[in-house]
Design a protein around this motif. Structure first.
Motif, PDB file in Angstrom:
ATOM      1  N   ASN A 250      20.516 -26.318 -54.693  1.00 52.44           N
ATOM      2  CA  ASN A 250      20.706 -27.556 -53.946  1.00 52.44           C
ATOM      3  C   ASN A 250      20.811 -27.256 -52.453  1.00 52.44           C
ATOM      4  O   ASN A 250      21.597 -26.391 -52.041  1.00 52.44           O
ATOM      5  CB  ASN A 250      21.984 -28.279 -54.407  1.00 52.44           C
ATOM      6  N   PHE A 251      19.999 -27.961 -51.665  1.00 54.04           N
ATOM      7  CA  PHE A 251      20.039 -27.813 -50.219  1.00 54.04           C
ATOM      8  C   PHE A 251      20.984 -28.871 -49.653  1.00 54.04           C
ATOM      9  O   PHE A 251      20.883 -30.048 -49.988  1.00 54.04           O
ATOM     10  CB  PHE A 251      18.642 -27.968 -49.619  1.00 54.04           C
ATOM     11  N   SER A 252      21.897 -28.448 -48.814  1.00 53.94           N
ATOM     12  CA  SER A 252      22.884 -29.372 -48.260  1.00 53.94           C
ATOM     13  C   SER A 252      23.085 -29.095 -46.780  1.00 53.94           C
ATOM     14  O   SER A 252      22.956 -27.953 -46.321  1.00 53.94           O
ATOM     15  CB  SER A 252      24.209 -29.237 -49.001  1.00 53.94           C
ATOM     16  N   LEU A 253      23.429 -30.145 -46.054  1.00 48.84           N
ATOM     17  CA  LEU A 253      23.737 -30.017 -44.632  1.00 48.84           C
ATOM     18  C   LEU A 253      25.232 -30.042 -44.369  1.00 48.84           C
ATOM     19  O   LEU A 253      25.660 -30.061 -43.212  1.00 48.84           O
ATOM     20  CB  LEU A 253      23.068 -31.147 -43.839  1.00 48.84           C
ATOM     21  N   SER A 254      26.032 -30.046 -45.448  1.00 47.87           N
ATOM     22  CA  SER A 254      27.475 -30.175 -45.273  1.00 47.87           C
ATOM     23  C   SER A 254      28.081 -28.984 -44.528  1.00 47.87           C
ATOM     24  O   SER A 254      29.116 -29.120 -43.879  1.00 47.87           O
ATOM     25  CB  SER A 254      28.157 -30.342 -46.634  1.00 47.87           C
ATOM     26  N   TRP A 255      27.436 -27.814 -44.617  1.00 46.65           N
ATOM     27  CA  TRP A 255      27.970 -26.630 -43.954  1.00 46.65           C
ATOM     28  C   TRP A 255      27.648 -26.600 -42.466  1.00 46.65           C
ATOM     29  O   TRP A 255      28.213 -25.804 -41.712  1.00 46.65           O
ATOM     30  CB  TRP A 255      27.414 -25.363 -44.606  1.00 46.65           C
ATOM     31  N   VAL A 256      26.737 -27.469 -42.023  1.00 46.76           N
ATOM     32  CA  VAL A 256      26.351 -27.512 -40.612  1.00 46.76           C
ATOM     33  C   VAL A 256      27.298 -28.445 -39.857  1.00 46.76           C
ATOM     34  O   VAL A 256      27.539 -29.579 -40.290  1.00 46.76           O
ATOM     35  CB  VAL A 256      24.895 -27.985 -40.457  1.00 46.76           C
ATOM     36  N   SER A 257      27.824 -27.986 -38.743  1.00 50.64           N
ATOM     37  CA  SER A 257      28.705 -28.813 -37.924  1.00 50.64           C
ATOM     38  C   SER A 257      27.870 -29.650 -36.952  1.00 50.64           C
ATOM     39  O   SER A 257      27.185 -29.087 -36.092  1.00 50.64           O
ATOM     40  CB  SER A 257      29.676 -27.928 -37.132  1.00 50.64           C
ATOM     41  N   PRO A 258      27.901 -30.971 -37.083  1.00 43.75           N
ATOM     42  CA  PRO A 258      27.157 -31.805 -36.128  1.00 43.75           C
ATOM     43  C   PRO A 258      27.583 -31.575 -34.690  1.00 43.75           C
ATOM     44  O   PRO A 258      26.763 -31.637 -33.770  1.00 43.75           O
ATOM     45  CB  PRO A 258      27.486 -33.232 -36.592  1.00 43.75           C
ATOM     46  N   VAL A 259      28.860 -31.296 -34.481  1.00 42.96           N
ATOM     47  CA  VAL A 259      29.365 -31.071 -33.126  1.00 42.96           C
ATOM     48  C   VAL A 259      28.796 -29.786 -32.537  1.00 42.96           C
ATOM     49  O   VAL A 259      28.383 -29.745 -31.369  1.00 42.96           O
ATOM     50  CB  VAL A 259      30.905 -31.033 -33.135  1.00 42.96           C
ATOM     51  N   ALA A 260      28.758 -28.717 -33.343  1.00 45.22           N
ATOM     52  CA  ALA A 260      28.224 -27.448 -32.856  1.00 45.22           C
ATOM     53  C   ALA A 260      26.737 -27.558 -32.535  1.00 45.22           C
ATOM     54  O   ALA A 260      26.268 -27.079 -31.498  1.00 45.22           O
ATOM     55  CB  ALA A 260      28.461 -26.349 -33.894  1.00 45.22           C
ATOM     56  N   VAL A 261      25.986 -28.203 -33.423  1.00 43.80           N
ATOM     57  CA  VAL A 261      24.546 -28.378 -33.189  1.00 43.80           C
ATOM     58  C   VAL A 261      24.315 -29.243 -31.952  1.00 43.80           C
ATOM     59  O   VAL A 261      23.450 -28.945 -31.114  1.00 43.80           O
ATOM     60  CB  VAL A 261      23.876 -29.009 -34.423  1.00 43.80           C
ATOM     61  N   ALA A 262      25.092 -30.311 -31.826  1.00 43.48           N
ATOM     62  CA  ALA A 262      24.950 -31.197 -30.672  1.00 43.48           C
ATOM     63  C   ALA A 262      25.316 -30.481 -29.378  1.00 43.48           C
ATOM     64  O   ALA A 262      24.662 -30.673 -28.340  1.00 43.48           O
ATOM     65  CB  ALA A 262      25.819 -32.433 -30.855  1.00 43.48           C
ATOM     66  N   GLY A 263      26.355 -29.632 -29.423  1.00 39.79           N
ATOM     67  CA  GLY A 263      26.729 -28.880 -28.230  1.00 39.79           C
ATOM     68  C   GLY A 263      25.652 -27.910 -27.800  1.00 39.79           C
ATOM     69  O   GLY A 263      25.342 -27.793 -26.610  1.00 39.79           O
ATOM     70  N   ALA A 264      25.061 -27.202 -28.769  1.00 36.26           N
ATOM     71  CA  ALA A 264      23.971 -26.274 -28.448  1.00 36.26           C
ATOM     72  C   ALA A 264      22.767 -27.026 -27.879  1.00 36.26           C
ATOM     73  O   ALA A 264      22.170 -26.597 -26.884  1.00 36.26           O
ATOM     74  CB  ALA A 264      23.572 -25.501 -29.697  1.00 36.26           C
ATOM     75  N   ALA A 265      22.414 -28.144 -28.496  1.00 40.03           N
ATOM     76  CA  ALA A 265      21.279 -28.938 -28.017  1.00 40.03           C
ATOM     77  C   ALA A 265      21.536 -29.472 -26.613  1.00 40.03           C
ATOM     78  O   ALA A 265      20.631 -29.488 -25.765  1.00 40.03           O
ATOM     79  CB  ALA A 265      21.004 -30.093 -28.977  1.00 40.03           C
ATOM     80  N   ALA A 266      22.760 -29.898 -26.351  1.00 37.81           N
ATOM     81  CA  ALA A 266      23.096 -30.427 -25.025  1.00 37.81           C
ATOM     82  C   ALA A 266      22.912 -29.366 -23.949  1.00 37.81           C
ATOM     83  O   ALA A 266      22.345 -29.636 -22.879  1.00 37.81           O
ATOM     84  CB  ALA A 266      24.531 -30.940 -25.027  1.00 37.81           C
ATOM     85  N   GLY A 267      23.376 -28.148 -24.220  1.00 37.15           N
ATOM     86  CA  GLY A 267      23.227 -27.074 -23.247  1.00 37.15           C
ATOM     87  C   GLY A 267      21.791 -26.688 -23.000  1.00 37.15           C
ATOM     88  O   GLY A 267      21.373 -26.485 -21.854  1.00 37.15           O
ATOM     89  N   ILE A 268      21.005 -26.604 -24.063  1.00 34.27           N
ATOM     90  CA  ILE A 268      19.606 -26.195 -23.934  1.00 34.27           C
ATOM     91  C   ILE A 268      18.787 -27.245 -23.190  1.00 34.27           C
ATOM     92  O   ILE A 268      18.032 -26.928 -22.260  1.00 34.27           O
ATOM     93  CB  ILE A 268      19.003 -25.920 -25.324  1.00 34.27           C
ATOM     94  N   VAL A 269      18.927 -28.497 -23.573  1.00 32.76           N
ATOM     95  CA  VAL A 269      18.135 -29.575 -22.954  1.00 32.76           C
ATOM     96  C   VAL A 269      18.474 -29.723 -21.478  1.00 32.76           C
ATOM     97  O   VAL A 269      17.583 -29.831 -20.614  1.00 32.76           O
ATOM     98  CB  VAL A 269      18.356 -30.902 -23.706  1.00 32.76           C
TER      99      VAL A 269
END
Length: 361
Positions: free
Chosen positions: A168-187
């Motif tokens: 089963n593939f799940s996104l529950s282990w991914v932190s939306p805040v961490a991903v959003a923070g990384a994306a914010a810095g890169i963009v």
């Protein structure tokens, strides 16, 4: 035709030599001069659509409100903390005194009080779009990731069956805040890196780059468009852990504090403290990468530029030891902590003003 008939309708004839030509009445009317009271033969009207309502609705959207809130918060913060940014930059790149007090006195003696705001014009131009893009991207990606996780939970996510084994593939282990923070810095880095280069050049070498126009002309002449993206790779490498940690720590600290106090949101002083702690933690973790990044960006000014980030780190350790990786850390924290706290405080305040629909995220 009788003469009387010709005279009665002569206004409808045009005589060319011995030949008379009948002119239609409608065409004949067009040749008469217009008077102020005579009706116009035809009229074309253009109706301009009323765009006030669509523009007002667009400006009231959540995304625009967050974008403007970030821009205003960044501008206010930089206007107050510009002297600390100047001292921090000089210490990080190894220009002048190695302590805060000495660097402060040195700037005053050499450039006067206005030297503390050297490069602040470009800094303001840099921080407004940077903070707007960064905070807007963070909020947008966080909402998108949170929504995606909720949808995956409802459909239980995609499954892969290999023989008798189900995966089963799940996104529950991914932190939306961490991903959003990384994306914010890169963009924000990709969009505004040339402004960062200009700001550092104006701050570190005001004698070589006395104004923004001269700095742009000289940098372009020396290295073309690529010179404005000098140090982009190390900047992205350094920004990724900082931005991820910064936003993750802020959201976690805010959530934990609210849960412990059994409250829904932070007040303004609490935002100031939580934001400062998040900035302190993120800056401490990623500071060696910040030192290497600054060395690469302005190394050409001193006649020695390491080829990459690893070489820059090795050079610092060889010349100054491990403590050299944290040279200027005190000045950085002195600048980052109040900047982070003030930015979050202003940002949340502006969101309350600009957003029509207020939500607690």
């Amino acid at each position: 035709m009788l003469k009387t008939d010709f005279e009665s309708q002569k206004n409808r004839y045009r005589v060319f030599g011995n030949m008379a030509l009948v002119v239609p009445k409608e065409l004949d009317e067009l040749e008469k001069p217009f008077s102020l009271h005579s009706p116009k033969p035809f009229e074309i009207r253009f109706q301009v659509p009323d765009l006030r309502v669509p523009i007002r609705d667009f400006l009231r959207t959540r995304e625009v409100g967050e974008f403007l809130s970030g821009a205003l918060a960044g501008a206010m913060t930089k206007a107050v903390l510009a002297p600390l940014e100047t001292i921090r930059t000089r210490m990080v790149v190894g220009v002048g005194s190695k302590n805060i007090t000495g660097s402060f006195i040195e700037i005053i003696e050499q450039q006067g009080w206005q030297g503390l705001w050297a490069g602040n014009g470009i800094n303001m131009l840099r921080i407004i779009p940077t903070q707007a893009i960064e905070l807007g991207t963070f909020e947008c990606v966080k909402r998108t990731m949170t929504s995606a996780q909720e949808k995956w939970k409802q459909i239980e996510g995609p499954k892969l069956q290999i023989g008798h084994v189900n995966v089963n593939f799940s996104l529950s282990w991914v932190s939306p805040v961490a991903v959003a923070g990384a994306a914010a810095g890169i963009v924000s880095t990709l969009a505004c890196h040339p402004l960062e280069v200009l700001k550092d050049r104006l701050t570190v070498s005001p004698d070589i780059y006395p104004s923004l126009s001269i700095a742009i002309s000289k940098i372009y002449k020396d290295g073309g468009v690529g010179a404005f993206y000098a140090g982009l790779s190390p900047t992205l490498v350094g920004m990724l852990p900082y931005s991820t940690c910064y936003y993750f720590m802020y959201e976690k600290l805010k959530k934990s504090y609210c849960q412990s106090k059994k409250k829904k949101s932070l007040n303004r002083p609490e935002m100031l403290v939580v934001g400062a702690l998040a900035g302190f933690t993120a800056s401490t973790i990623s500071f060696p990468l910040e030192v290497a990044r600054k060395r690469l960006m302005v190394g050409a000014l001193q006649g020695k530029c390491p080829p990459n980030m690893v070489a820059a780190l090795a050079e610092v350790i060889r010349d100054e030891g491990l403590m050299g990786l944290y040279r200027g850390w005190g000045a950085s924290c002195l600048k980052v902590m109040p900047a982070s706290g003030i930015t979050w405080m202003f940002y949340e305040a502006w969101k309350d003003i600009l957003l029509v629909e207020k939500r607690i995220l």
